[in-house]
Each structure stands twice: as C-alpha cells, then as structure tokens.
Design a protein around this motif. Structure first.
Motif, PDB file in Angstrom:
ATOM      1  N   VAL A  37     100.502  79.812  52.739  1.00 52.46           N
ATOM      2  CA  VAL A  37     101.477  78.923  51.991  1.00 52.46           C
ATOM      3  C   VAL A  37     100.897  78.437  50.969  1.00 52.46           C
ATOM      4  O   VAL A  37      99.622  77.846  50.782  1.00 52.46           O
ATOM      5  N   ARG A  38     101.185  78.162  49.250  1.00 46.35           N
ATOM      6  CA  ARG A  38     100.893  77.594  48.798  1.00 46.35           C
ATOM      7  C   ARG A  38     100.485  76.362  48.328  1.00 46.35           C
ATOM      8  O   ARG A  38     101.190  75.753  48.109  1.00 46.35           O
ATOM      9  N   VAL A  39      98.987  75.996  48.083  1.00 40.81           N
ATOM     10  CA  VAL A  39      99.179  74.488  47.742  1.00 40.81           C
ATOM     11  C   VAL A  39      99.019  74.279  46.463  1.00 40.81           C
ATOM     12  O   VAL A  39      97.714  74.762  45.696  1.00 40.81           O
ATOM     13  N   ARG A  40      99.546  73.185  45.710  1.00 40.22           N
ATOM     14  CA  ARG A  40      98.836  72.820  44.513  1.00 40.22           C
ATOM     15  C   ARG A  40      98.445  70.970  45.014  1.00 40.22           C
ATOM     16  O   ARG A  40      99.085  70.363  45.273  1.00 40.22           O
ATOM     17  N   VAL A  41      97.367  71.586  44.539  1.00 40.65           N
ATOM     18  CA  VAL A  41      96.172  69.843  44.714  1.00 40.65           C
ATOM     19  C   VAL A  41      96.254  68.897  43.685  1.00 40.65           C
ATOM     20  O   VAL A  41      95.583  69.816  42.648  1.00 40.65           O
ATOM     21  N   LEU A  42      97.108  67.898  43.221  1.00 39.09           N
ATOM     22  CA  LEU A  42      96.598  67.202  42.408  1.00 39.09           C
ATOM     23  C   LEU A  42      95.420  66.246  42.051  1.00 39.09           C
ATOM     24  O   LEU A  42      95.197  65.732  42.306  1.00 39.09           O
ATOM     25  N   LEU A  43      94.041  66.357  41.391  1.00 40.30           N
ATOM     26  CA  LEU A  43      92.965  65.783  41.143  1.00 40.30           C
ATOM     27  C   LEU A  43      92.989  64.458  39.871  1.00 40.30           C
ATOM     28  O   LEU A  43      92.980  65.096  38.780  1.00 40.30           O
ATOM     29  N   GLY A  44      92.829  63.490  39.962  1.00 39.62           N
ATOM     30  CA  GLY A  44      93.064  62.435  39.003  1.00 39.62           C
ATOM     31  C   GLY A  44      94.211  62.245  38.890  1.00 39.62           C
ATOM     32  O   GLY A  44      95.604  61.931  39.920  1.00 39.62           O
ATOM     33  N   ARG A  45      94.775  61.324  37.527  1.00 39.67           N
ATOM     34  CA  ARG A  45      95.869  60.930  37.520  1.00 39.67           C
ATOM     35  C   ARG A  45      96.812  61.335  36.165  1.00 39.67           C
ATOM     36  O   ARG A  45      96.220  61.543  35.005  1.00 39.67           O
ATOM     37  N   GLY A  46      98.297  61.200  36.217  1.00 39.01           N
ATOM     38  CA  GLY A  46      99.096  62.790  34.159  1.00 39.01           C
ATOM     39  C   GLY A  46      97.977  63.299  34.600  1.00 39.01           C
ATOM     40  O   GLY A  46      97.916  64.387  34.168  1.00 39.01           O
ATOM     41  N   ARG A  47      97.775  62.817  32.543  1.00 42.63           N
ATOM     42  CA  ARG A  47      96.644  63.373  31.685  1.00 42.63           C
ATOM     43  C   ARG A  47      96.490  63.257  31.561  1.00 42.63           C
ATOM     44  O   ARG A  47      95.408  64.998  31.598  1.00 42.63           O
ATOM     45  N   ILE A  48      95.434  62.759  33.045  1.00 42.72           N
ATOM     46  CA  ILE A  48      93.887  62.976  33.165  1.00 42.72           C
ATOM     47  C   ILE A  48      94.033  63.901  34.453  1.00 42.72           C
ATOM     48  O   ILE A  48      92.406  63.980  34.859  1.00 42.72           O
ATOM     49  N   GLY A  49      94.528  64.414  35.230  1.00 43.19           N
ATOM     50  CA  GLY A  49      94.761  64.587  36.120  1.00 43.19           C
ATOM     51  C   GLY A  49      94.380  65.985  35.905  1.00 43.19           C
ATOM     52  O   GLY A  49      94.343  66.978  34.312  1.00 43.19           O
ATOM     53  N   VAL A  50      93.439  67.062  36.884  1.00 41.38           N
ATOM     54  CA  VAL A  50      93.298  68.288  36.974  1.00 41.38           C
ATOM     55  C   VAL A  50      94.308  69.365  38.780  1.00 41.38           C
ATOM     56  O   VAL A  50      93.554  68.633  39.212  1.00 41.38           O
ATOM     57  N   ALA A  51      95.088  70.506  38.004  1.00 43.33           N
ATOM     58  CA  ALA A  51      96.339  70.996  38.487  1.00 43.33           C
ATOM     59  C   ALA A  51      95.188  71.862  39.344  1.00 43.33           C
ATOM     60  O   ALA A  51      94.077  72.270  38.983  1.00 43.33           O
ATOM     61  N   ALA A  52      94.822  71.692  40.889  1.00 45.03           N
ATOM     62  CA  ALA A  52      93.905  73.146  42.085  1.00 45.03           C
ATOM     63  C   ALA A  52      94.947  74.161  42.625  1.00 45.03           C
ATOM     64  O   ALA A  52      95.090  73.226  43.575  1.00 45.03           O
ATOM     65  N   PRO A  53      95.104  74.880  42.319  1.00 44.39           N
ATOM     66  CA  PRO A  53      96.275  75.865  43.011  1.00 44.39           C
ATOM     67  C   PRO A  53      95.249  76.382  44.353  1.00 44.39           C
ATOM     68  O   PRO A  53      93.936  76.582  44.164  1.00 44.39           O
ATOM     69  N   CYS A  54      95.828  76.652  45.453  1.00 49.64           N
ATOM     70  CA  CYS A  54      95.210  77.285  46.389  1.00 49.64           C
ATOM     71  C   CYS A  54      96.291  77.762  47.460  1.00 49.64           C
ATOM     72  O   CYS A  54      97.684  77.563  47.335  1.00 49.64           O
ATOM     73  N   GLU A  55      95.419  78.319  48.565  1.00 43.41           N
ATOM     74  CA  GLU A  55      96.636  79.099  49.723  1.00 43.41           C
ATOM     75  C   GLU A  55      95.222  78.707  51.038  1.00 43.41           C
ATOM     76  O   GLU A  55      94.911  78.893  50.566  1.00 43.41           O
ATOM     77  N   VAL A  56      96.889  78.831  51.943  1.00 39.79           N
ATOM     78  CA  VAL A  56      95.955  78.819  53.128  1.00 39.79           C
ATOM     79  C   VAL A  56      95.541  80.173  53.697  1.00 39.79           C
ATOM     80  O   VAL A  56      96.415  80.734  53.469  1.00 39.79           O
ATOM     81  N   VAL A  57      94.636  80.074  54.417  1.00 35.63           N
ATOM     82  CA  VAL A  57      94.060  81.574  54.493  1.00 35.63           C
ATOM     83  C   VAL A  57      93.609  81.530  55.566  1.00 35.63           C
ATOM     84  O   VAL A  57      93.804  82.307  56.719  1.00 35.63           O
ATOM     85  N   TRP A  58      93.789  80.382  56.454  1.00 37.76           N
ATOM     86  CA  TRP A  58      93.916  80.090  57.823  1.00 37.76           C
ATOM     87  C   TRP A  58      93.762  78.949  58.820  1.00 37.76           C
ATOM     88  O   TRP A  58      94.265  77.973  58.120  1.00 37.76           O
ATOM     89  N   THR A  59      94.935  79.235  59.798  1.00 39.24           N
ATOM     90  CA  THR A  59      95.178  78.026  60.783  1.00 39.24           C
ATOM     91  C   THR A  59      94.587  77.522  62.428  1.00 39.24           C
ATOM     92  O   THR A  59      94.573  78.836  62.855  1.00 39.24           O
TER      93      THR A  59
END
Length: 172
Positions: free
Chosen positions: A70-92
C-alpha cells in the motif's frame, strides 16, 4: 513502473528485526493502558491510519488499511509549507499480541529509511505502543536541518503515543 523504496534494508523495523548501522535510530515506547479491548482499539487505529490523522498529519493511501504494498503519502506541515513524504507499507502484523505495520521511504521522501508503529499486549495484560525507525537525510533540506531532525522525529513519536492513548481511553 512505480518507484522502488529508497533504501536496501527493507523490513528491519519488523518485530525481531535489527536496525541497520549507518542510520539514526529511534525507539519510543508508550504505555496505553491495559486489556484486550484497548489493544484491539489501538491496533485498529494504527492499521487504518486514524492515529496518524489524529496526530495532525495529512495521510492519503491506496487502501483504507495498512497492507504490504500500500502506498501512503504523509503530508508534514500545512498547505504551501507542507512537505510530502511518500512511503510504502513493507510489513504488517496482526496476531494475539501484536498489531502494526512498518513503511519505508520512496523517492521524494525527505528522509531515507523505515518507520514502524506497533501495538503490543504483554503477558500482564498491559498495552504498549512503540514507534521504531531508522533514517538518514534523503534531501538537501533534511541534511541542512541536521541535528533538528531527530528532535522532530522523537517529538512526533511521543505525540503519536499520547494521541493513541487518548483515542483508546475507556477501552480497558
């Protein structure tokens, strides 16, 4: 073709794994309470990304629940000052005593490495939440921030534990 994970030590945050050298390591453990009901409630909030959203980060995912691939995109911060952090679940994991997952960084993530969120029910019936991670800068900005990044990561792990404890209050 989808991009590959940005580090080779895939799965090192899984239960029983060993964190690799050459990265910053983080382990933060929070007692959530006690009882199977609290364990199940906390595990559900971790697997559905509800805890992440309650912490205040933006989360979008390919699926409603964490599962390998599963691909996950975490947005750290808000709006224009946010940083996108793309991830993939590797284990559950979901068994009688552990519920959780680990995800790894994809190209474009500000860090390079893996982070895991695990709820455990110990033999005494106590419920624990652990954030485990290994990372190193994956972008010029995180290299420039240097020693501040581990401070932010530790604060985020503590906040996850506090929020999850509040979310599951009254469940055990």
């Amino acid at each position: 073709m989808t991009p590959a994970l940005s580090y080779p030590e895939v799965g090192a945050t899984a239960p029983g794994g060993s964190l690799p050298p050459g990265y910053r390591h983080l382990r933060h453990r929070t007692r959530l309470g006690s009882g199977r009901a609290r364990f199940e409630a906390a595990g559900e909030r971790v697997l559905t990304f509800a805890m992440h959203r309650a912490v205040g980060v933006g989360v979008t995912a390919d699926a409603e629940r964490a599962a390998p691939g599963v691909r996950v995109r975490v947005l750290l911060g808000r709006g224009r000052i946010g940083v996108a952090a793309p991830c993939e679940v590797v284990w559950t994991v979901r068994d009688e005593a552990r519920i959780g997952f680990g995800y790894g960084s994809l190209p474009g993530h500000p860090e390079c490495g893996e982070e895991a969120f695990l709820v455990e029910l110990d033999g005494a019936g106590e419920v624990w939440f652990t954030v485990t991670a290994f990372s190193r800068p994956g972008h010029w900005a995180t290299r420039a921030l240097g020693p501040l990044v581990p401070v932010f990561q530790a604060a985020y792990a503590r906040r996850c534990g506090r929020v999850l404890r509040r979310m599951t209050a009254g469940r055990g």
